[in-house]
Enzyme design. Structure first.
Site, short mmCIF file in Angstrom:
data_model
loop_
_atom_site.label_atom_id
_atom_site.label_comp_id
_atom_site.label_asym_id
_atom_site.label_seq_id
_atom_site.Cartn_x
_atom_site.Cartn_y
_atom_site.Cartn_z
N TYR A 67 1.37 -3.77 -17.38
CA TYR A 67 0.41 -2.94 -16.58
C TYR A 67 -1.05 -3.33 -16.90
CZ TYR A 67 4.32 -1.10 -14.04
OH TYR A 67 5.20 -1.04 -12.96
N ARG A 70 -2.08 -6.33 -15.35
CA ARG A 70 -2.22 -6.03 -13.76
C ARG A 70 -3.37 -5.29 -13.62
NH1 ARG A 70 3.11 -3.98 -11.64
NH2 ARG A 70 2.10 -4.09 -9.74
N GLN A 101 2.97 1.28 -0.09
CA GLN A 101 3.68 0.78 -1.07
C GLN A 101 2.95 0.32 -2.30
OE1 GLN A 101 7.65 -1.11 0.08
NE2 GLN A 101 6.34 -1.70 2.03
N ASN A 102 1.59 0.08 -2.09
CA ASN A 102 0.70 -0.50 -2.99
C ASN A 102 0.37 0.30 -4.00
OD1 ASN A 102 1.19 -2.89 -1.85
ND2 ASN A 102 -0.63 -3.26 -0.82
N HIS A 119 4.58 4.62 -3.72
CA HIS A 119 4.89 4.27 -5.22
C HIS A 119 3.73 4.53 -6.49
CE1 HIS A 119 7.66 1.14 -3.02
NE2 HIS A 119 8.25 2.56 -3.04
N CYS A 147 -0.73 11.36 -24.60
CA CYS A 147 -0.93 12.70 -24.32
C CYS A 147 -1.90 13.79 -24.91
CB CYS A 147 0.17 13.38 -23.66
SG CYS A 147 0.05 15.05 -22.79
N ASN A 213 2.90 -10.72 9.21
CA ASN A 213 3.37 -11.36 8.31
C ASN A 213 3.56 -12.79 8.20
OD1 ASN A 213 4.98 -12.03 5.88
ND2 ASN A 213 5.83 -9.88 5.71
N GLU A 215 5.59 -14.44 7.12
CA GLU A 215 6.92 -14.84 6.95
C GLU A 215 7.79 -13.85 7.54
OE1 GLU A 215 7.86 -17.83 6.05
OE2 GLU A 215 5.94 -18.50 5.25
#
Ligand code: BJW
Ligand code: ZN
Length: 239
Positions: A67, A70, A101-102, A119, A147, A213, A215
């Site tokens: 993560y 990313r 969904q990103n 998400h 935390c 799209n 594809e």
């Protein structure tokens, strides 16, 4: 193709309620890899072994490394013409909702406001034990992130495989899919549930489906107009 774009353009400009569903493909032209297909994350990483609660339990450091990598990529990414076109569309259409969904936050950065993030969001972290939830944009996030309330490990505020989506968020998305007059599907393979099922739901309730799209996806066989091409090239032409 030109005729198809014109037809889609007319339908969108006449629509009273537009719901859009986006996937990783809309951010591909911003340099953020998709999950499946050529150049997708799946080819380099076994995402199924990283984006799960089991993986995090077994090796939180590895999952946080994934993560952090990313986060760095996304922090440098700029909105592309497709993101910008959707922001303009929200200004023009009275009832507009963007379901994504990103987790990259690029739709908000481009100017969209009515967004449902199915998400989660990579820039938010939450506690694995208590209800602590906070935006944290540090890149990289030092390991282990703890935390401040209970000293337990923090995790990315995203939905991993095998985890339920936030019920309020999902219900909101279901309502937007059911009430859409036009439903625009952009850059998703339409393979991940329950997000993909929103497309079938919209169809069932009588929405007109348009897909962009390069594809064909799982949804292509049921759409009314399929615009084959990159989102960053087609969307600006649509508006
Ligand atoms: C372009 C382009 C350009 C390229 N322009 N386009 C029913 C049936 C079968 C399985 C299941 C089921 N229900 C649930 C499941 C299991 C699972 C699932 O769906 N598995 C399938 C793979 C079969 N679902 C879940 O586990 C979900 N949870 C759940 O259902 O819980 C139930 C439960 C209830 C009660 C208790 C416990 C559980 C959760 C799913 C979470 C998905 N998470 C991820 C990771 C998010 C965090 C992160 O990013 O790290 O979400 S996985 C990944 O896939 C990510 C994406 O949002 C999601 C969708 O991918 P997307 O966006 O479609 O990307 P790609 O790569 O697949 O496609 C890209 C497309 O772009 C391609 O078509 C390209 O052609 C196109 N493209 N360039 C336009 N320039
Ligand atoms: Zn806590």
């Amino acid at each position: 193709m030109h005729e198809e774009i014109k037809k889609a353009c007319k339908i969108i400009s006449d629509t009273k309620k537009l719901t859009v569903l986006t996937g990783a493909g809309i951010s591909a032209e911003s340099g953020i890899p998709t999950f499946r297909g050529p150049g997708g994350l799946w080819q380099k990483y076994n995402v199924a072994e990283l984006a799960t609660p089991e993986a995090f339990k077994k090796d939180p450091k590895l999952v946080w490394e994934f993560y952090n990598w990313r986060r760095e990529l996304i922090s440098k990414a700029k909105c592309n013409p497709a993101h910008k076109a959707l922001a303009k569309l929200e200004e023009k259409i009275p009832k507009f909702c963007l379901i994504t969904q990103n987790i990259d936050g690029l739709h908000r950065k481009a100017g969209n406001r009515n967004i449902i993030e199915l998400h989660g969001n990579i820039w938010w972290v939450r506690c694995t034990r208590c209800s602590f939830l906070k935006e944290d944009r540090r890149v990289p996030l030092p390991f282990p992130p703890l935390c401040p309330n209970c000293q337990n490990l923090l995790r990315p505020h995203v939905v991993w495989f095998g985890e339920p989506l936030d019920l309020d968020i999902l219900n909101l998305a279901i309502r937007e899919a059911e009430t859409a007059e036009t439903f625009l599907i952009i850059g998703t393979s339409a393979t991940v549930q329950p997000a993909a099922s929103l497309i079938w739901l919209a169809k069932e309730k009588g929405a007109f489906l348009i897909e962009i799209n390069p594809e064909p996806s799982e949804a292509t066989p049921i759409v009314d107009i399929y615009l084959k091409g990159k989102a960053g090239e087609i969307l600006p032409k649509l508006i």
